[in-house]
Design a protein around this motif. Structure first.
Motif: not given
Length: 248
Positions: A142-171
């Motif tokens: 809802t306000q300018p934030v830093e992403v990587g090495d630069a600051v971006y506005t909410p309009a420039q960013i929109g909605t950020l989405r990330g996902r974390g996964e693990v390997k399928d087979f786990a002992p």
């Protein structure tokens, strides 16, 4: 964005370390209880009418999720179990002027070989799971934030989405405590670890005005690599499961 993510992830790492310490203490207590239990109690033979078929069905719940469990006690010293566990966890939280919506989806299927060294309640179990767990994190600045090495506005960013996964087979490896090998209601407990490997942080995406901009996408990749470095050393997931069921 980087500072927000790292503060949030730092809290998750600290919580994981505390959970692992608790699980290790529970395992030690279970082992002590098993060694201290009278061997004669485990050796008592059940009356003829109470001798089980070896089949048990029930419900399990804990850090792996909640779901059905089926087991077969081959003998007083050997058994096998299989279960499927599911759970969705979500939570909203604020960091600065940005609100985050985090979702953890637990979804796995597994089988364990149980060894009862003294033929009684205490068991040592080993097996594996098909692990479909994942984490999703959305951020709407809802306000300018830093992403990587630069600051971006909410309009420039929109909605950020990330996902974390693990390997399928786990002992998996656990220590546990279960009901006696006889007919009737029973409960159990298992504590140990799932060797799921490091969480793989997938590419970040954005919906704002710079979603296709090469420089902005390069900053998103820097953010992804920074988060990946944070989670690379955390390759085990704590198991603490309770179960209740009936042995036929």
């Amino acid at each position: 964005m980087p500072d927000v993510h790292r503060r949030s992830h730092g809290r998750l790492i600290s919580l994981s370390e505390e959970v692992l310490m608790i699980v290790s203490k529970i395992c030690a207590l279970a082992l002590f209880a098993a060694v201290a239990a009278p061997a004669s109690a485990a050796a008592q033979e059940a009356p003829a009418d109470d001798r089980p078929t070896g089949i048990a069905v029930g419900l399990t719940a804990g850090t792996l999720g909640i779901g059905p469990e089926v087991g077969f006690r081959i003998s007083d010293h050997i058994g096998i179990r299989g279960n499927a566990t599911f759970l969705g966890i979500s939570g909203d939280y604020d960091s600065g002027d940005i609100q985050y919506d985090g979702k953890i989806k637990l979804k796995s299927f597994g089988a364990m070989l149980d060894v009862y060294p003294m033929g009684g309640h205490f068991r040592i179990s080993g097996g594996a799971r098909i692990n479909k767990n994942y984490i999703r994190l959305d951020a709407v600045p809802t306000q300018p934030v830093e992403v990587g090495d630069a600051v971006y506005t909410p309009a420039q960013i929109g909605t950020l989405r990330g996902r974390g996964e693990v390997k399928d087979f786990a002992p998996a490896l656990t220590l546990g405590w279960s009901g006696a090998n006889r007919k009737g209601f029973m409960f159990g407990f298992d504590a140990g670890v799932l060797f799921q490997g490091a969480v793989k942080v997938r590419e970040f995406t954005a919906t704002g005005a710079l979603a296709a901009n090469a420089t902005f996408r390069a900053d998103l990749e820097r953010e992804r690599r920074a988060l990946q470095d944070d989670v690379n050393d955390y390759k085990v997931y704590p198991i603490a499961q309770f179960s209740i069921g009936y042995r036929f």
